[in-house]
Design an enzyme around this catalytic site. Structure first.
Site: not given
Length: 153
Positions: A52, A80
């Site tokens: 992750y 992001h």
């Protein structure tokens, strides 16, 4: 200048003192614990498994592959997370938060490299405070966008 040892529990007085320059101490045992966790992280990442945030996106983007190059992945993640907005948080709150983050990473459960804690310690020894926007957090913990802003600094 107040000294804060990351091998000890953080005290409310440490968080209050972080508004000014402080000395953050990372002892050899703490550094070794972090190194063990980092080696484990590197091993798992090398097994071609989804990790992750390291080999995948964050949050809703978890099902998308990350960038193959670790630096490019980090840059893409920070880009992001650059969606924060609004007035900046109070510098004392930001500095206390970054002390808590350094302490948390120093526990050795995240796989972060010791140089990350060293960089936070170096920043906390100065008067510098990253500009962190008040709004725009994502995720269950709500810390990604604020910490992304701090990391970019």
């Amino acid at each position: 200048m107040r000294k804060v040892d990351l091998a000890a529990p953080l005290l409310p007085a440490d968080l209050l003192a972080a508004r000014d320059p402080i000395t953050v101490v990372v002892d050899d045992r703490t550094r070794a614990t972090m190194e063990v966790a980092r080696r484990y992280f590197d091993k798992v990442k090398g097994e071609d498994r989804a990790v992750y945030g390291a080999t995948t996106g964050f949050g809703a983007l978890v099902n998308y592959a990350g960038r193959p190059d670790a630096r490019d992945q980090a840059d893409n993640t920070l880009a992001h997370l650059g969606a924060g907005q609004g007035p900046d948080l109070d510098p004392a709150v930001v500095r206390a938060t970054l002390l808590v983050r350094a302490w948390s990473l120093a526990q050795g459960a995240s796989g972060a490299s010791p140089h990350v804690v060293d960089a936070l310690a170096a920043m906390l020894a100065t008067t510098f405070t990253p500009a962190v926007p008040r709004f725009g957090s994502v995720g269950a913990s709500g810390d990604l966008i604020p910490l992304g802003a701090a990391a970019q600094a």
